[in-house]
Design a protein around this motif. Sequence first.
Motif, PDB file in Angstrom:
ATOM      1  N   ASP A 138      13.702  28.130 -15.920  1.00 39.41           N
ATOM      2  CA  ASP A 138      13.531  27.982 -14.843  1.00 39.41           C
ATOM      3  C   ASP A 138      12.558  27.288 -14.251  1.00 39.41           C
ATOM      4  OD1 ASP A 138      15.916  26.980 -15.427  1.00 39.41           O
ATOM      5  OD2 ASP A 138      17.190  28.440 -14.246  1.00 39.41           O
TER       6      ASP A 138
ATOM      7  N   ARG B  96       9.911  25.155 -15.271  1.00 40.92           N
ATOM      8  CA  ARG B  96      10.652  23.801 -15.153  1.00 40.92           C
ATOM      9  C   ARG B  96      10.513  23.746 -13.460  1.00 40.92           C
ATOM     10  NH1 ARG B  96      15.530  26.024 -18.012  1.00 40.92           N
ATOM     11  NH2 ARG B  96      15.221  24.476 -19.857  1.00 40.92           N
TER      12      ARG B  96
ATOM     13  N   LYS C  15       4.986  21.063 -16.340  1.00 42.16           N
ATOM     14  CA  LYS C  15       6.278  21.089 -15.806  1.00 42.16           C
ATOM     15  C   LYS C  15       7.539  19.887 -15.848  1.00 42.16           C
ATOM     16  CE  LYS C  15       7.921  20.381 -10.463  1.00 42.16           C
ATOM     17  NZ  LYS C  15       7.776  20.346  -9.501  1.00 42.16           N
ATOM     18  N   GLN C  16       6.446  19.002 -16.058  1.00 38.23           N
ATOM     19  CA  GLN C  16       7.988  18.278 -16.628  1.00 38.23           C
ATOM     20  C   GLN C  16       7.961  18.327 -18.074  1.00 38.23           C
ATOM     21  OE1 GLN C  16       5.289  14.726 -16.627  1.00 38.23           O
ATOM     22  NE2 GLN C  16       6.703  12.860 -17.445  1.00 38.23           N
TER      23      GLN C  16
ATOM     24  N   ALA D 115       8.814  21.205 -19.691  1.00 40.27           N
ATOM     25  CA  ALA D 115      10.085  21.939 -19.969  1.00 40.27           C
ATOM     26  C   ALA D 115      11.209  20.956 -18.807  1.00 40.27           C
ATOM     27  CB  ALA D 115       9.447  23.190 -18.692  1.00 40.27           C
ATOM     28  N   THR D 116      10.969  20.185 -18.280  1.00 46.27           N
ATOM     29  CA  THR D 116      12.202  19.756 -17.325  1.00 46.27           C
ATOM     30  C   THR D 116      12.854  18.286 -18.822  1.00 46.27           C
ATOM     31  OG1 THR D 116      11.185  20.242 -15.096  1.00 46.27           O
ATOM     32  CG2 THR D 116      13.008  18.546 -15.568  1.00 46.27           C
TER      33      THR D 116
ATOM     34  N   ARG E 188      15.165  21.396 -22.183  1.00 48.76           N
ATOM     35  CA  ARG E 188      16.678  20.840 -21.432  1.00 48.76           C
ATOM     36  C   ARG E 188      17.641  21.769 -22.635  1.00 48.76           C
ATOM     37  NH1 ARG E 188      17.621  15.411 -19.268  1.00 48.76           N
ATOM     38  NH2 ARG E 188      19.473  15.953 -19.715  1.00 48.76           N
TER      39      ARG E 188
END
Lengths: 503, 468
Positions: free
Chosen positions: B364, B367, B433-434, B436-437, B441
Amino acid sequence: MHRRILTALLTLTVSACATTKPAEAPPAEPSGAQQPQTPAPDAEAFRQTPPKPGTPPELVLPTFEKAQLDNGLTVIVSTRKELPLVFAGIAFAAGVSQEPASKLGVADLSYRMLLEGAGKRDTVALDNAFADLGVSPVMSVEPDGAFVGARVLTRNVDAVMALLSDVVLRPTFDAKAFDRRKKQQLGELVRRMGDPNFLAQQAYYAAVFGADHPYGHPSGGTPKTVQALTLADAKNFYVKNTGPRAAALIMTGDVTLPQAVEWAKKYFGGWKGGAVAPKPPPAPPAPPREQVRIVPKPGLEQTVVLVGRPGLATGHADEYPLELATTVFGGFFGSRLNMNIREDKGYSYGANASLGTRLGVGPLTAYAAVRQNVTGPALNEFIQELAGLKTKPITEQELAAAREGLIRAFPGAFETVEGLGGSASRLFFQRRPMDEFKKSVEGLRDATAAEVQRVAEAYLDPASMQVVLVGDPLVIQEQVTPLNLGKLTLVETPASDAAPASK
Amino acid sequence: MKALAAAALFLGSAALAQQPEAKPLEPGRENLAIPYEKYTLPNGLEVILSVDRKLPVVAVNVWYHVGAYDEQPGRTGFAHLFEHMMFQGSKHVPDDVHIALMEQSGATDLNGTTSFDRTNYYETVPSNLLETALWLESDRMGFLLDALTEKKLETQREVVKNERRQGVETAPYGEAQEKAWQALFPAPHPYSGNVIGSMKDLDAANADDVKAFFRTWYAPANATLAIVGDFDVAKTKALVEKYFATLPSGPKPKRPDVKPVKVTRETVIRHDEKVATLPLLSMSWLTAPYLKPGDATADVLATALSTGRASRLYRRLVLDKQLAQSVDATQQSHGAQSVFTIDAVARPGVTTDALKKEIDAVLDEVRKDGVTQEEIVRARTRYDTRQLAGLQAVGGSGSKSDTLQTYNQFVGEPSYVAQDLARYQEVTPALVKQFATDVLRPDARVVLHAVPPSQGTPPSSGSGKEAR
């Protein structure tokens, strides 16, 4: 059968011709290979004879150079300049065999504390400092010594040496870090109990050396001894057993001896400490086998088989003949043991044997993991192959193959700076001369057939081989009882009694 | 025989040399360049030559562009079983001679390996034994079937089943991890399960399968021969011509067309672990194929998460909370699809649920904020050092010959190192970041709880479906 294969080959050939498009063919230029005017009866006949090897290249052995600082620190260097890479670290002459019996596990815990904070850096800051240099430091704790170091780009050597200097000379031995490290080590003891190979190794060392011998246990200790270790124990072990006279700076790769000595002076010249390199552990007896030890792992689909006895201390006159005999027996893929157990019977993924060299007497070991329902027959083949060294003496051809193979493999085995560094550490741990590899080649070359046969019969006698089996105890009992190799004894695993509680 | 001689005449002329331009390396990275020459024989065999004179040894390394990916359903483990057969003798090389001859000559790094994407065979020999190595490699490439027998296949089938027992059934977490992999790539996807295959399929394999497999995939047109080390280029080209040019070959076989798979909801697997003594929590996601956009980003994140004591997962799970014995994040890059995995082994008495909660907390964070530029730079420095270290050995796994072969297989360009490293140059905190997001998922993962009996009942948590 042969007929069918021949037909298949012909079909294959024809289809290959048919599918090759003429348009893709290069213009006919007889520049390269000579083209025969008429097709020979078998153009591939030349393949029937293996090509004659050319003149062997000069044997390039790794070279090691040594110097000593005023404070007693040994410096060992092996130069290899092709790439801007250096392997650098400190080898300590005290290892697991120097642990007091009541403090098993202290060597591991003590040395591992070095990377848990040093100088002004805590665990995380120290790790980041190494990471900034592209480095993951390595730590190994072995029976005869320990090593901490790293593989690093030449341009970062000085910075890594500064960090290693902190690690070795100014470890913090922080109390909180110690508590955590100790819990982690206790957890490791539980984890290892799940690994059949570790269970085998643990019982094997006790069987071969005796549980009280300095080589009689693996590193890491037992839950009971580790639980009792204090920060003072860890610190005392380090202070008492290490110092410049019991350590070596190892540098291999893109570095010369004078450069290494400069670095040694700059970063380790001020190291004080009275420890000297310890004496070799005593030679254990090799009594006849009276029992077969079984480590129970119910339901395991394979049985791990270890067969062995004390071998030799490094430098013993029988070392090279025994290395050759062990190679013929089980050292190569094409050895008697593997060709029997794997290639002929299909009992195992592989069986091998090795002569472990140590400062004191190392183990002489044969190993395989075999399908559980052939444990008896497989173990019987181990025993028969050992006995066979006497009834079917080592042939000239077998000996020549082992001799040539071991000698010719030397250059290829020393390609990397970390490989050279590992060898340098072993030279230091085992107090060997810097021209050890030249001596090894001579020893392997000069061992006579009679000597090799003599040591094969003396050391690889099945009667003095201890047997350790890990697997399903009921299956093993059923399989092994008929072999009459001694009474079957169940081995208690030290960690099975005490799974340490965690939070 | 006549047909064979005709083929020799037809194919045995000089090869066309082709030398693709390698991208120049950035200042400071010149040592990473590998000078090489690549050409193709008329029968389709690719040849890569690279001289390296630091030691009097030569690596011979043959890649067949076939792996578990190319197997038929019900025939899993076949590429690997076949790899074993390649050491059992061929028309002009008697049984058991190959390895014994190499060993007694002082060969090192002598082996064959099979992955999802390719199979390789290699040996590093003293330089005077180069011709012997070429003789052996060419004979099994051209004449394996002449020496194939049912008995040899039967023995190697048993050897491989033992290899599987050693690596799967009796290895800590071996069966558990196989289940997770099967959930990521449900059968009949060719990546399902282990490269080594299932016992059932191994039992079903027969000599006709071996023959068909050989004819389809082991043709010169589907292979690349790399020779790296201390050798004379002109003489070696003549030897390559002598031993390989007359081997007949068809067109390069077409690899199967397999659609990418997707995981669209969280799959939770509970496994009663019978070998290991501590619980394992493993999370995995499907990610971008090797060298494709996203693959490098995944590498960087894996390094930031778990390489070294200062890495994010190690700090939180091992140092701060003291819940894990070890934690490991990896991007396993493969040709069709890759897998990003986080494995954590619990301390005694700690549940896999507790590990999952902490790993999720770290994910988290990533993310929300990505990772720092500093972490990216550290990862890059590590890759540079590792890449250079791989060039030390001419043969074996991760060596110079393997590097040339790897790039050649995946991009057709043996010296792709500049482009490879440039990928990491392009990774930014925002991209991590992208990744991980979008990719990591919670509803696109397989979560494995492998729990030994003494550690209590495996948890039944997890919002998704229960597999097995």
